[in-house]
Design a protein around this motif. Structure first.
Motif, PDB file in Angstrom:
ATOM      1  N   GLY A 234       0.789  -1.223   0.000  1.00 16.53           N
ATOM      2  CA  GLY A 234       0.000   0.000   0.000  1.00 16.53           C
ATOM      3  C   GLY A 234       0.823   1.276   0.000  1.00 16.53           C
ATOM      4  N   ALA A 235       0.462   2.204  -0.899  1.00 18.25           N
ATOM      5  CA  ALA A 235       1.078   3.534  -0.894  1.00 18.25           C
ATOM      6  C   ALA A 235       0.670   4.280   0.378  1.00 18.25           C
ATOM      7  CB  ALA A 235       0.652   4.311  -2.133  1.00 18.25           C
ATOM      8  N   ARG A 236       1.414   5.310   0.721  1.00 16.47           N
ATOM      9  CA  ARG A 236       1.270   5.948   2.031  1.00 16.47           C
ATOM     10  C   ARG A 236      -0.146   6.461   2.305  1.00 16.47           C
ATOM     11  NH1 ARG A 236       7.237   8.983   2.744  1.00 16.47           N
ATOM     12  NH2 ARG A 236       8.332   7.032   3.269  1.00 16.47           N
ATOM     13  N   ALA A 237      -0.699   7.257   1.413  1.00 16.79           N
ATOM     14  CA  ALA A 237      -2.030   7.819   1.672  1.00 16.79           C
ATOM     15  C   ALA A 237      -3.068   6.714   1.740  1.00 16.79           C
ATOM     16  CB  ALA A 237      -2.385   8.843   0.599  1.00 16.79           C
ATOM     17  N   TYR A 238      -2.977   5.755   0.835  1.00 10.45           N
ATOM     18  CA  TYR A 238      -3.929   4.639   0.851  1.00 10.45           C
ATOM     19  C   TYR A 238      -3.821   3.858   2.157  1.00 10.45           C
ATOM     20  CZ  TYR A 238      -6.026   0.121  -0.036  1.00 10.45           C
ATOM     21  OH  TYR A 238      -6.785  -1.013   0.084  1.00 10.45           O
TER      22      TYR A 238
ATOM     23  N   HIS B 184       4.667   2.949   8.591  1.00  8.94           N
ATOM     24  CA  HIS B 184       4.230   1.561   8.693  1.00  8.94           C
ATOM     25  C   HIS B 184       4.668   0.797   7.444  1.00  8.94           C
ATOM     26  CE1 HIS B 184       1.474  -1.720   9.893  1.00  8.94           C
ATOM     27  NE2 HIS B 184       1.268  -1.859   8.592  1.00  8.94           N
ATOM     28  N   MET B 185       5.228  -0.408   7.628  1.00 11.07           N
ATOM     29  CA  MET B 185       5.788  -1.159   6.508  1.00 11.07           C
ATOM     30  C   MET B 185       4.957  -2.397   6.189  1.00 11.07           C
ATOM     31  SD  MET B 185       9.881  -1.104   7.388  1.00 11.07           S
ATOM     32  CE  MET B 185       9.644  -1.822   9.029  1.00 11.07           C
ATOM     33  N   THR B 186       5.002  -2.791   4.920  1.00 13.63           N
ATOM     34  CA  THR B 186       4.451  -4.071   4.470  1.00 13.63           C
ATOM     35  C   THR B 186       5.613  -5.047   4.288  1.00 13.63           C
ATOM     36  OG1 THR B 186       2.657  -2.967   3.279  1.00 13.63           O
ATOM     37  CG2 THR B 186       3.142  -5.243   2.664  1.00 13.63           C
ATOM     38  N   ASN B 187       5.508  -6.218   4.861  1.00 13.68           N
ATOM     39  CA  ASN B 187       6.558  -7.228   4.730  1.00 13.68           C
ATOM     40  C   ASN B 187       6.456  -7.904   3.359  1.00 13.68           C
ATOM     41  OD1 ASN B 187       7.629  -6.884   7.372  1.00 13.68           O
ATOM     42  ND2 ASN B 187       5.966  -8.131   8.211  1.00 13.68           N
ATOM     43  N   ILE B 188       7.562  -7.912   2.619  1.00  8.85           N
ATOM     44  CA  ILE B 188       7.588  -8.539   1.299  1.00  8.85           C
ATOM     45  C   ILE B 188       8.902  -9.290   1.125  1.00  8.85           C
ATOM     46  CG2 ILE B 188       6.098  -6.781   0.251  1.00  8.85           C
ATOM     47  CD1 ILE B 188       8.584  -5.556  -1.042  1.00  8.85           C
TER      48      ILE B 188
ATOM     49  N   ILE C 163      11.812   1.804   0.439  1.00  3.95           N
ATOM     50  CA  ILE C 163      10.664   2.395  -0.236  1.00  3.95           C
ATOM     51  C   ILE C 163      10.582   1.811  -1.641  1.00  3.95           C
ATOM     52  CG2 ILE C 163       9.655   4.498  -1.228  1.00  3.95           C
ATOM     53  CD1 ILE C 163      10.912   6.065   1.063  1.00  3.95           C
ATOM     54  N   VAL C 164       9.406   1.330  -2.008  1.00  6.17           N
ATOM     55  CA  VAL C 164       9.105   0.980  -3.396  1.00  6.17           C
ATOM     56  C   VAL C 164       8.374   2.193  -3.989  1.00  6.17           C
ATOM     57  CG1 VAL C 164       7.811  -0.544  -4.932  1.00  6.17           C
ATOM     58  CG2 VAL C 164       8.950  -1.488  -2.896  1.00  6.17           C
TER      59      VAL C 164
ATOM     60  N   CYS D 268       4.646   6.178  -3.088  1.00  8.14           N
ATOM     61  CA  CYS D 268       5.642   5.601  -2.193  1.00  8.14           C
ATOM     62  C   CYS D 268       4.985   4.524  -1.328  1.00  8.14           C
ATOM     63  CB  CYS D 268       6.224   6.672  -1.276  1.00  8.14           C
ATOM     64  SG  CYS D 268       7.489   7.701  -2.042  1.00  8.14           S
ATOM     65  N   SER D 269       5.543   3.323  -1.401  1.00 12.64           N
ATOM     66  CA  SER D 269       5.096   2.220  -0.542  1.00 12.64           C
ATOM     67  C   SER D 269       6.244   1.827   0.370  1.00 12.64           C
ATOM     68  CB  SER D 269       4.682   1.016  -1.393  1.00 12.64           C
ATOM     69  OG  SER D 269       3.635   1.334  -2.284  1.00 12.64           O
ATOM     70  N   ASP D 270       5.979   1.811   1.661  1.00 13.81           N
ATOM     71  CA  ASP D 270       7.008   1.478   2.636  1.00 13.81           C
ATOM     72  C   ASP D 270       6.998  -0.029   2.881  1.00 13.81           C
ATOM     73  OD1 ASP D 270       8.053   4.225   3.771  1.00 13.81           O
ATOM     74  OD2 ASP D 270       5.892   4.400   3.462  1.00 13.81           O
ATOM     75  N   VAL D 271       8.165  -0.659   2.734  1.00 11.78           N
ATOM     76  CA  VAL D 271       8.231  -2.110   2.803  1.00 11.78           C
ATOM     77  C   VAL D 271       9.392  -2.557   3.689  1.00 11.78           C
ATOM     78  CG1 VAL D 271       7.246  -2.342   0.478  1.00 11.78           C
ATOM     79  CG2 VAL D 271       9.739  -2.331   0.766  1.00 11.78           C
ATOM     80  N   ASN D 272       9.291  -3.797   4.112  1.00 13.10           N
ATOM     81  CA  ASN D 272      10.358  -4.457   4.835  1.00 13.10           C
ATOM     82  C   ASN D 272      10.691  -5.734   4.082  1.00 13.10           C
ATOM     83  OD1 ASN D 272      12.191  -5.067   7.085  1.00 13.10           O
ATOM     84  ND2 ASN D 272      10.710  -6.678   7.570  1.00 13.10           N
ATOM     85  N   PHE D 273      11.901  -5.776   3.484  1.00 10.35           N
ATOM     86  CA  PHE D 273      12.339  -6.993   2.804  1.00 10.35           C
ATOM     87  C   PHE D 273      12.821  -7.981   3.863  1.00 10.35           C
ATOM     88  CE2 PHE D 273      12.736  -4.002  -0.753  1.00 10.35           C
ATOM     89  CZ  PHE D 273      12.129  -4.735  -1.773  1.00 10.35           C
TER      90      PHE D 273
END
Length: 222
Positions: free
Chosen positions: A44-48, A126-130, A199-200, A216-221
């Motif tokens: 998810g992008a930041r605003a979404y 907040h990050m999404t795990n990928i 950031i993706v 911008c989507s915040d992620v955790n690899f």
């Protein structure tokens, strides 16, 4: 007799109805609603993401501690979240780096008069795990389609929690072809050699006109 005369005058009656309608409209609260565009919904992008997590509970004071970056965004301009699908610019002509300065990538160069400026804030989003191989998913309410997508990922060693994002911090890892109009578009991306917070950054060039989105989507690899 004056009131009786006015009551018989059609023009006076029409004028009274107009004035009454205007008065009633003043009592209706106005709120900006999301226009029919789209955004990256996974990761998810930041605003979404802020809207998804807090849209039904955005007055909750717990957000300040639980989700401080979304909290600052809601405090700055709630319409950035209500309009999570409107972070775009028109007429850029593919000159993305000229249109969007360093430090303003996540707001699309302060698109929409600066509505999205809080998306550029540096901190622990907040990050999404990928994994290093992941899938981008777009939700496009208006089914604009795409001329292409460009997907960038921050270089290993860059820390989005403490550093401002610039073009030099990104590697282009994917450029797609065209996609026909549809509400849901997805494609696979590979970003090897990454671990931890990143950031993706996705640029979506819509196909209905020269309209480009900056997400911008915040992620955790992991």
């Amino acid at each position: 007799m004056l009131c009786h005369d006015h009551a018989q005058n059609p023009r006076w009656i029409m004028r009274a109805l107009v004035l009454l309608s205007a008065a009633l409209l003043c009592l209706v609260p106005w709120a900006e609603t999301a226009t029919a565009h789209g955004s990256i919904v996974n990761p998810g992008a930041r605003a979404y993401s802020c809207h998804e997590r807090w849209g039904d509970d955005h007055m909750n004071p717990a957000m300040e501690q639980e989700d401080p970056m979304c909290w600052q965004a809601w405090q700055d301009n709630p319409n950035a979240m209500w309009n999570w699908n409107g972070l775009y610019r028109n007429g850029v002509g593919g000159n993305f780096q000229s249109a969007v300065p360093n430090g303003q990538l996540c707001s699309g160069g302060n698109a929409e008069g600066g509505r999205y400026r809080s998306m550029d804030a540096v901190g622990p989003w907040h990050m999404t795990n990928i994994g290093n191989n992941f899938r981008i998913e777009l939700y496009d309410q208006a089914s604009h389609g795409a001329d292409f997508f460009q997907v960038y990922v921050t270089k290993q060693g860059f820390n989005p929690a403490t550093q401002q994002l610039g073009w030099g911090n990104l590697d282009l890892v994917k450029t797609t072809g065209r996609y026909a109009p549809a509400q849901n578009i997805s494609f696979d991306v590979s970003a090897p050699g990454r671990s931890g917070r990143h950031i993706v950054y996705t640029i979506w060039q819509a196909s209905h006109m020269d309209q480009s989105y900056y997400l911008c989507s915040d992620v955790n690899f992991g």
